[in-house]
Design a protein around this motif. Sequence first.
Motif, mmCIF file in Angstrom:
data_model
loop_
_atom_site.group_PDB
_atom_site.id
_atom_site.type_symbol
_atom_site.label_atom_id
_atom_site.label_comp_id
_atom_site.label_asym_id
_atom_site.label_seq_id
_atom_site.Cartn_x
_atom_site.Cartn_y
_atom_site.Cartn_z
ATOM 1 N N TYR A 1 42.075 52.525 42.210
ATOM 2 C CA TYR A 1 41.238 51.148 42.197
ATOM 3 C C TYR A 1 42.117 50.223 41.172
ATOM 4 O O TYR A 1 41.580 49.015 41.528
ATOM 5 C CB TYR A 1 39.799 51.172 41.886
ATOM 6 N N TYR A 2 43.029 50.851 40.326
ATOM 7 C CA TYR A 2 43.570 49.829 39.310
ATOM 8 C C TYR A 2 44.729 49.175 39.852
ATOM 9 O O TYR A 2 45.706 49.829 40.428
ATOM 10 C CB TYR A 2 43.583 50.587 37.908
ATOM 11 N N ARG B 1 43.057 43.187 29.861
ATOM 12 C CA ARG B 1 42.614 43.805 31.227
ATOM 13 C C ARG B 1 43.254 44.914 31.929
ATOM 14 O O ARG B 1 42.934 45.380 32.781
ATOM 15 C CB ARG B 1 42.861 42.408 32.136
ATOM 16 N N GLU C 1 31.305 47.370 35.589
ATOM 17 C CA GLU C 1 30.554 46.662 36.634
ATOM 18 C C GLU C 1 31.556 45.845 37.701
ATOM 19 O O GLU C 1 31.567 44.740 38.000
ATOM 20 C CB GLU C 1 29.949 45.470 35.893
ATOM 21 N N CYS C 2 32.140 46.874 38.090
ATOM 22 C CA CYS C 2 32.998 46.521 39.473
ATOM 23 C C CYS C 2 32.403 46.611 40.764
ATOM 24 O O CYS C 2 33.010 46.321 41.808
ATOM 25 C CB CYS C 2 34.279 47.585 39.575
ATOM 26 N N ASN D 1 31.664 49.121 42.729
ATOM 27 C CA ASN D 1 31.909 50.135 43.774
ATOM 28 C C ASN D 1 31.092 50.876 44.058
ATOM 29 O O ASN D 1 30.766 50.932 45.307
ATOM 30 C CB ASN D 1 33.130 50.843 43.085
ATOM 31 N N GLN E 1 42.340 43.526 36.299
ATOM 32 C CA GLN E 1 42.007 44.862 36.140
ATOM 33 C C GLN E 1 42.214 45.759 37.409
ATOM 34 O O GLN E 1 42.800 46.499 37.544
ATOM 35 C CB GLN E 1 40.637 44.774 35.312
ATOM 36 N N THR E 2 41.069 45.432 38.357
ATOM 37 C CA THR E 2 41.069 46.208 39.438
ATOM 38 C C THR E 2 41.564 45.358 40.793
ATOM 39 O O THR E 2 41.538 45.626 41.769
ATOM 40 C CB THR E 2 39.787 46.835 39.794
ATOM 41 N N THR F 1 38.217 46.884 44.232
ATOM 42 C CA THR F 1 36.901 47.359 44.252
ATOM 43 C C THR F 1 36.061 46.405 44.826
ATOM 44 O O THR F 1 36.683 45.350 45.433
ATOM 45 C CB THR F 1 36.536 47.284 42.730
ATOM 46 N N ASN G 1 33.687 42.924 40.722
ATOM 47 C CA ASN G 1 34.258 43.097 39.308
ATOM 48 C C ASN G 1 33.686 41.802 38.744
ATOM 49 O O ASN G 1 33.601 40.632 39.043
ATOM 50 C CB ASN G 1 35.802 42.899 39.398
ATOM 51 N N ARG G 2 33.147 42.256 37.561
ATOM 52 C CA ARG G 2 32.090 41.218 36.794
ATOM 53 C C ARG G 2 33.347 39.892 36.478
ATOM 54 O O ARG G 2 32.830 38.837 36.104
ATOM 55 C CB ARG G 2 31.573 41.618 35.511
ATOM 56 N N ARG H 1 34.408 37.538 45.044
ATOM 57 C CA ARG H 1 33.879 38.989 45.291
ATOM 58 C C ARG H 1 33.501 39.081 46.923
ATOM 59 O O ARG H 1 33.472 38.387 47.692
ATOM 60 C CB ARG H 1 32.571 39.028 44.559
#
Lengths: 541, 330
Positions: free
Chosen positions: A442-443, A480, A490-491, A493, B10-11, B15, B18-19, B26
């Motif tokens: 996921y990164y 990041r 808090e992604c 998923n 970051q992701t 995902t 993500n906040r 999103r």
Amino acid sequence: MRKPFAITLDPGSSLANHTGTWRTSRPVYVDRLPPCNHACPAGENIQGWLYHAESGDYEAAWRLLTQDNPLPAVMGRVCYHPCETSCNRAHLDAAVGINSVERFLGDEAIRHGWRLTAPAPASGKRVLVVGAGPSGLSAAYHLARLGHAVSIHEAGPVAGGMMRFGIPKYRLPREVLEAEVRRIVGLGVELRLNAKVSDIRETMRAGAFDAAFLAVGAHIAKRAYIPAGSAAKILDALSVLRSMEGADKPLLGRRVVVYGGGNTAIDVARTAKRLGAEEAIIVYRRTREKMPAHDFEVEEALQEGVLIRWLSTIRQAAASSITVEKMVLDADGSPQPTGEFETLAADSVVLALGQDVDLSLIDGVPGLEVKDGVVRVGPDMMTGSAGIFAGGDMVPAERTVTVAVGHGKKAARHIDAWLRGARYAPPPRHEPATFERLNPWYYADAPKTVRPVLDVVRRQSTFDEVVNGLDETNALYEARRCLSCGNCFECDNCYGVCPDNAVIKLGPGKRFQFNYDYCKGCGICVAECPCGAIKMIPEEI
Amino acid sequence: MSFQPVKFYQTGTFTVGNRLLAAEERSVQANMRRTNSINSGHRACQGCGEALGARYAIDAAMEATGKRLIAANATGCLEVFSTPYPETSWQVPWIHSLFGNTAAVATGIAAAMRVKGRSDIRVVAQGGDGGTTDIGFGCLSGMFERNDDVLYLCYDNGAYMNTGVQRSSATPAAARTATTMAVGEPPGNVFGQGKDLPAIAMAHGIPYVATATVAELRDLEAKVRRAMEFRGARYLHIFVPCPLGWGHAAHDTIRIARLAKETGVFPVFEAERGEVVSVSKIRRQLPVEEYLRPQKRFAHLFGKAPRADLIARIQEIADRNIRRYGLVDG
């Protein structure tokens, strides 16, 4: 109620069907210990402050950071960052540049004049801190925040200890150090300079101190016997580095030989080069692999034109030359003489062979144990004498600024407990967030940001800072890159991948919660959590 | 790529949310007010890929149509686990149909809406691979050919799972099912031509055909959104692993779907009026063994007498997908 033909039951919702009863194991949210936090000698919550930095809230990040370490701008320059060595991101591309983000936060704090959180209400207790090096400053900071009256007695004319007298300006500009020291003093810590403590018991009695923290460092240079002519110029590394702080720069000549293989040897050779030496040669008796100096420092020195003679010892020194003997490593890796000699031109020889501790202040203190030239302390940092604690270079440990800062924090907590007649029990550690716990798919792919480095030409002639900092954009980018190992970021998923809608999203900053009425225990949330912050535990029957 | 990926947060867009992402970046699934089309308490097995895929798709369709949506549902796992009389999990207007006539039922709903002048109400039909590629194939082809204004969603788990894992025309070669046991030569399902329904749909020249997996939520949602921008017949084929029928761990559902895509076994693309317009590239290419090994329905290819020859033939199928759709750059 009349029902249509062939309909006998009222329509119902599947919510009546509590599928949670199928479950044999349940997912639970956990916080795991990220490897960076685990590796940090100063006990920083690195993942925690990176989390704030990721969202651009640098002040919150700095506040969390300074709960553990009052010197982020210094750390961001001189720390050997074991956090990056252990960073899980290294398995993906390269470790997160934690050190450069720390420096950015420290510099932002100085730039904006952020003030440290005010101390707790006064406890009425007085604590003496001996030495204003990293360990003493750290202890004073933590003790002051806990509400104790702290007085630092420093033998030297300025605060900083080895950060001032051992680390050259091109690695740590003095205004940065001074800004961070000023902030600690601003908490109400008393700093007395030129106040060498010669008898600890006497000073404690005179000042009515309830406890003391000793952090005098290791400032006595070790000597080696080298047969030398009367005209030979032999100096020690610490006095060379110390005199750099004064008005008169040391006179080393055009050809300088440095004897030793630690970071101090490298610092002196690089300093000599900047002072105008044509040749700065490090003579070291073993090989590069065995050298205690950090590899990146060796590399930077070589770039600047410092020469290194491996497998050599100095046998004799004369006015303008030295005699070196070649060595070979035996089966155990120890250097053995070969009987082959060579002469090198040298105007001066600087010995960088390590340092000893000046222990005169504790002479005659009962119960206090000294072994191998350092003070023995318990796991609570207390010496054999009740109420006297010690840390930094004068106790057995790795001698780095970060370790010293960590000692100061740890000692402060134990001193605080001891003053209240209690024992400090550290909170239980979370289980480690190893790479196997993560789902790295996921990164996003993101290479490490390289810090700008000063031109080699300038590095050979000036004391300007060699490694520069990041600006806001790339500091944010670097923050990041953090994988947030073991801690929910808090992604969404888990909230998205649950086939049973059994994850409840609680809203920004509040994380998530399982609805065990419907969770069937499939474990998809655990498998697909990027950072390993969920685990399955067997259901109790 | 059917949507604009967020380059670096970051992701990124890997995902669900993500906040750090802005609300519009999103996914629908990240929203606390998503429809939850299939409510909790449904009776799907642990880790059901179809339950997940159906919620992803219908939630996205509800979002795209402003909640003006009617769904027709073929008989199959999806119907049985969500709506055992008299209770239901569906939180959308939902009509039961036979195993084979979903496309026709949906066509009828669309006609009714047209007659009522309610062009704002959109229609989806959904079913498993059995109801789509075998039993409902005639009705579906008719719906395509007439270009009826319906989005057909096929949740492909590669067999009749509801009745006990019998083979369908979407069952992959060499897979063991109740009707293609791991005996004979070759063991498991035949190496046939298969029934490549996305390609057949494309051959009808309908406005929009796409494939997706439950492992790529953003891609799936973007395709539902895109499909709703067209009028006429549209087809979305969603790859949904079945832990029970495929014999993999319940927690591996998304991983298996990801492996199907990363090995090239299941190509992810979209096509408009019969032409491929975009493909989802393979991010980290893997050999098909990685996909086959965790599934018990392929266990006979490994074990004591490994069948390297059959694995090589499956690899050939994957390689052909990679070539045909250009799944790997360079």
